[in-house]
Enzyme design. Structure first.
Site, PDB file in Angstrom:
ATOM      1  N   SER A 201       0.805  -1.231   0.000  1.00 22.92           N
ATOM      2  CA  SER A 201       0.000   0.000   0.000  1.00 22.92           C
ATOM      3  C   SER A 201       0.833   1.274   0.000  1.00 22.92           C
ATOM      4  O   SER A 201       0.520   2.228  -0.715  1.00 22.92           O
ATOM      5  CB  SER A 201      -0.928   0.017   1.217  1.00 22.92           C
ATOM      6  N   CYS A 444      29.220  21.411  24.885  1.00 21.06           N
ATOM      7  CA  CYS A 444      27.768  21.302  25.073  1.00 21.06           C
ATOM      8  C   CYS A 444      27.034  21.118  23.757  1.00 21.06           C
ATOM      9  O   CYS A 444      26.095  20.324  23.652  1.00 21.06           O
ATOM     10  CB  CYS A 444      27.235  22.546  25.781  1.00 21.06           C
TER      11      CYS A 444
END
Length: 521
Positions: A201, A444
């Site tokens: 599908s 960071c």
């Protein structure tokens, strides 16, 4: 002559009733192959024999031109008349041995299996490959057997020999293809994994089949390559990961981070092709976590307001994003104070309940603290320099054990040599430059790059190597920014050039410069 070994990576099973208006099946098949389909099965249950043969010849002219095998569903007679490469049969159809006698030794003959009893018989029948399913319920075959689910799929795969190719079928689409490939990976042996997915599908109903197939294939390929590393080098694998997250649309990165690095987080996130949002408003967390299908969370405890004040914020964010999103936790300064130490361990334990969804990134002191080692840190700086092969291996063993203790979380220990492990595989990464330690917030913002590129993992079903790709790309960009002529005058000009480097499209030449070593611990 031995039958060919078909490429089952992206297996199209046709159903003309699903075609978008104004589309013909041959046109749709051509577009699908151009988008990445590797094998086609013509399954047209409602056609007369004459119409089936006529359509088969039209489709075979296209598949033959494009170098893709065409199989006929059930009908050996139609396969013979069309002159295509083989058939796919079920248990109510002609048996494999008879089909082989009729079609010859070089025909591709596929067989469907749904349970252990059928699998036992299939192993005696000698098919070219197996179609395993249905994984999920599917309206395209209402009379299908009981869906296996992911657990049932993996249980069957445990009993399929490594030399017998297999693909999964049944209710598979872009939303679950990566999950199916990931779940298929055996807990005991990578050999008993899928060779591809059969899809009906999601391709047949697509108004843009080429685009759909390209996207579907990107969800499948790297998992297959991971299963068969001899077929591809690590460079190709990592390059695909770095390119994929950009091609599939920008992921959204929800940041809860320290005040010092917010601007840098946003700039780096934008540079690599992702979208940043900074929010510490708990009323928004649920909505942010469900914005689209590509959201990651970065949790950075650099701005620490105390255990209780920060705990609710972080725990609520984790709960909101525990809906299939990745969470990158940076335990900044975890070993600096008792309060930070306790809080970091609380978040680690909360993340352990998520398992594969969490990545913990920290420097040596922070990771050792989470591992229960006695560490003395000064502020948020690292606690040591992981130099020397013996020390690297000691740390790698700690990182691997921590990943296991965190139930499959991926652990990243940054340093002169970065160490990454999911408790099963462990890598040492040696790119980077000392200037990275001279600009506040650079360590960071690695979390943002990891969080973005992890969406390659959501597609490719391997977050460990997505993390390896992210850290290597980040550190090599830093290295090139520092050492490309003319060299930067100092840390400030380097930081600008570094962000520029991160914005560039990854190339094979770039990825070949990654210095990565897998080690046993």
């Amino acid at each position: 002559m031995a039958p060919p070994n078909p490429d089952l990576t992206l297996y199209l099973v046709t159903d003309s009733s699903l075609l978008p208006p104004g589309t013909t099946l041959p046109e749709h098949v051509r577009a699908s192959i151009n988008g990445g389909v590797t094998i086609v099965q013509l399954r047209e249950k409602k056609l007369s024999t004459a119409a089936f043969i006529s359509l088969g010849k039209q489709v075979h002219a296209i598949t033959k031109e494009l170098g893709v095998p065409l199989l006929i569903n059930d009908r050996v007679d139609v396969s013979l008349a069309v002159g295509c490469e083989g058939v796919h049969v079920g248990w109510d159809d002609m048996d494999c041995q008879t089909a082989r006698k009729i079609l010859g030794p070089d025909a591709i003959i596929g067989l469907s299996v749904s349970n252990k009893e059928q699998l036992a018989k299939a192993l005696e029948a000698g098919p070219t490959y197996l179609g395993v399913g249905p994984v999920y319920a599917t309206p395209t075959k209402p009379d299908h057997n009981t869906p296996l689910g992911l657990d049932g799929l993996q249980q069957l795969l445990q009993h399929i020999p490594a030399n017998l190719p297999c693909c999964a079928i049944g209710g598979i689409n872009a939303q679950n293809a990566g999950t199916v490939m990931n779940a298929s990976r055996s807990k005991t042996s990578p050999a008993s994994s899928l060779n591809g997915l059969a899809i009906v599908s999601a391709i047949m109903a697509s108004p843009e089949p080429a685009k759909t197939c390209k996207s579907l294939k990107s969800l499948i390929v790297p998992s297959i390559l991971y299963k068969n590393p001899q077929k591809v080098n690590l460079t190709s694998y990592l390059l695909q990961m770095l390119r994929n997250f950009r091609e599939n649309g920008p992921p959204l990165i929800h940041h809860i981070t320290n005040n010092v690095s917010k601007t840098l987080h946003a700039n780096v996130t934008l540079a690599i092709g992702a979208s940043p949002i900074m929010s510490e408003n708990e009323s928004e967390f649920q909505d942010l976590a469900r914005l689209g299908n590509s959201v990651s969370l970065v949790l950075n405890m650099g701005t620490f307001l105390g255990e209780e004040a920060t705990k609710d914020l972080f725990i609520n964010a984790i709960k909101a994003h525990n809906c299939g999103n990745y969470i990158v936790f940076d335990p900044v300064g975890a070993g600096a104070t008792e309060s930070r130490r306790n809080f970091a361990r609380t978040i680690k334990e909360a993340g352990a309940t998520l398992g594969n969804s969490m990545i913990i990134k920290g420097n040596e002191g922070e990771i050792l603290t989470l591992a229960g080692e006695n560490v003395s840190m000064r502020g948020v700086d690292g606690a040591g320099a992981n130099s020397g092969r013996e020390r690297e291996r000691e740390l790698a063993a700690i990182v691997s054990k921590l990943a296991k203790d965190c139930r499959g979380s991926t652990i990243v220990m940054t340093g002169p040599t970065d160490i990454i492990s999911d408790g099963v595989k462990t890598f040492l990464l040696r790119n980077g430059d000392p200037i990275q330690t001279m600009v506040t917030g650079i360590g960071c913002v690695l979390s943002s790059v990891i969080a973005a590129i992890l969406w390659s993992s959501k597609s490719f079903s391997d977050k460990l190597l997505a993390t390896v790709a992210a850290v290597s790309f980040f550190n090599l960009s830093a290295e090139l920014a520092a050492n490309t002529e003319p060299r930067p005058a100092g840390p400030a000009s380097w930081a600008i050039r570094f962000v520029d480097m991160l914005s560039k499209e990854p190339t094979e030449d770039l990825v070949r410069q990654f210095r990565i070593e897998e080690i046993k611990v």
